[in-house]
Design a protein around this motif. Sequence first.
Motif, PDB file in Angstrom:
ATOM      1  N   ASN A  58       0.829  -1.209   0.000  1.00 49.25           N
ATOM      2  CA  ASN A  58       0.000   0.000   0.000  1.00 49.25           C
ATOM      3  C   ASN A  58       0.862   1.257   0.000  1.00 49.25           C
ATOM      4  OD1 ASN A  58      -2.606  -1.111  -0.025  1.00 49.25           O
ATOM      5  ND2 ASN A  58      -2.494  -1.540   2.162  1.00 49.25           N
ATOM      6  N   ASN A  61       1.919   1.821  -3.555  1.00 51.27           N
ATOM      7  CA  ASN A  61       0.773   2.296  -4.327  1.00 51.27           C
ATOM      8  C   ASN A  61       0.423   3.742  -3.991  1.00 51.27           C
ATOM      9  OD1 ASN A  61       0.531  -0.196  -5.582  1.00 51.27           O
ATOM     10  ND2 ASN A  61      -0.931  -0.968  -4.089  1.00 51.27           N
ATOM     11  N   PHE A 144      -3.849  -7.661  -3.407  1.00 55.53           N
ATOM     12  CA  PHE A 144      -3.778  -6.583  -4.384  1.00 55.53           C
ATOM     13  C   PHE A 144      -4.287  -6.997  -5.751  1.00 55.53           C
ATOM     14  CE2 PHE A 144      -0.655  -5.664  -1.131  1.00 55.53           C
ATOM     15  CZ  PHE A 144      -1.034  -4.378  -0.793  1.00 55.53           C
ATOM     16  N   GLU A 145      -4.835  -6.008  -6.465  1.00 52.76           N
ATOM     17  CA  GLU A 145      -5.312  -6.211  -7.824  1.00 52.76           C
ATOM     18  C   GLU A 145      -4.124  -6.462  -8.748  1.00 52.76           C
ATOM     19  OE1 GLU A 145      -8.545  -6.178  -8.811  1.00 52.76           O
ATOM     20  OE2 GLU A 145      -9.130  -5.911  -6.707  1.00 52.76           O
ATOM     21  N   ALA A 148      -2.215  -3.325 -10.063  1.00 52.73           N
ATOM     22  CA  ALA A 148      -1.227  -2.741  -9.137  1.00 52.73           C
ATOM     23  C   ALA A 148       0.041  -3.596  -9.087  1.00 52.73           C
ATOM     24  CB  ALA A 148      -1.829  -2.608  -7.744  1.00 52.73           C
TER      25      ALA A 148
END
Length: 189
Positions: A58, A61, A144-145, A148
């Motif tokens: 995160n 990101n 996570f996608e 990403a």
Amino acid sequence: LKLPVKYRRDFLLKIRELIPFRECILAKMGKEAWESFLILNKIDDEIFFVYDFQVSMNMFNDLISWCKNRHFDILEEVKHFSADTSYCGILNESYIRRKKSLELIKNLIEDQSYYHQIFNTEINASRDKIEFFTHFTSEATQFFEKEALNVFLTHKVNSFKEILNKNSSSPHVFEVLYHNNNISFSVSA
């Protein structure tokens, strides 16, 4: 050290992975910009001096998003900072300079589990070429996608290319491969 829960949820990265981003923002945007990112996200800058401190992706990101909002292409700019081998832990500069391209990139890939747990790599090596086929770990895909994760992997591949270009002691051809929506790469001597 102050660090929000969203950066402690999953431990896929070590801070050393984010040091080039910090250095890039400081150099290109200035200290005030970096401090505004820290304040906005309630992060103590001292965390960035504990290279092996584990954090969530995160943070990666959020850094990317924060820079995009300021119209700063961090992924393009950070490549050059990622080639600084002083952040590579056990791979010290004198060791790296003695290695040929194929050996160097193989060692860098094998040491990635020391930095993060986002992707695994299968290595297919011949005398004058090494191919690296990557796939995301189940832990990474759980949190996570894929988009990403692909941004992170693209950054890593670009970083490897920059490390080779700056530090390799032998000529090489670096080629990025795309197959089944996966990013892989090869290095030829």
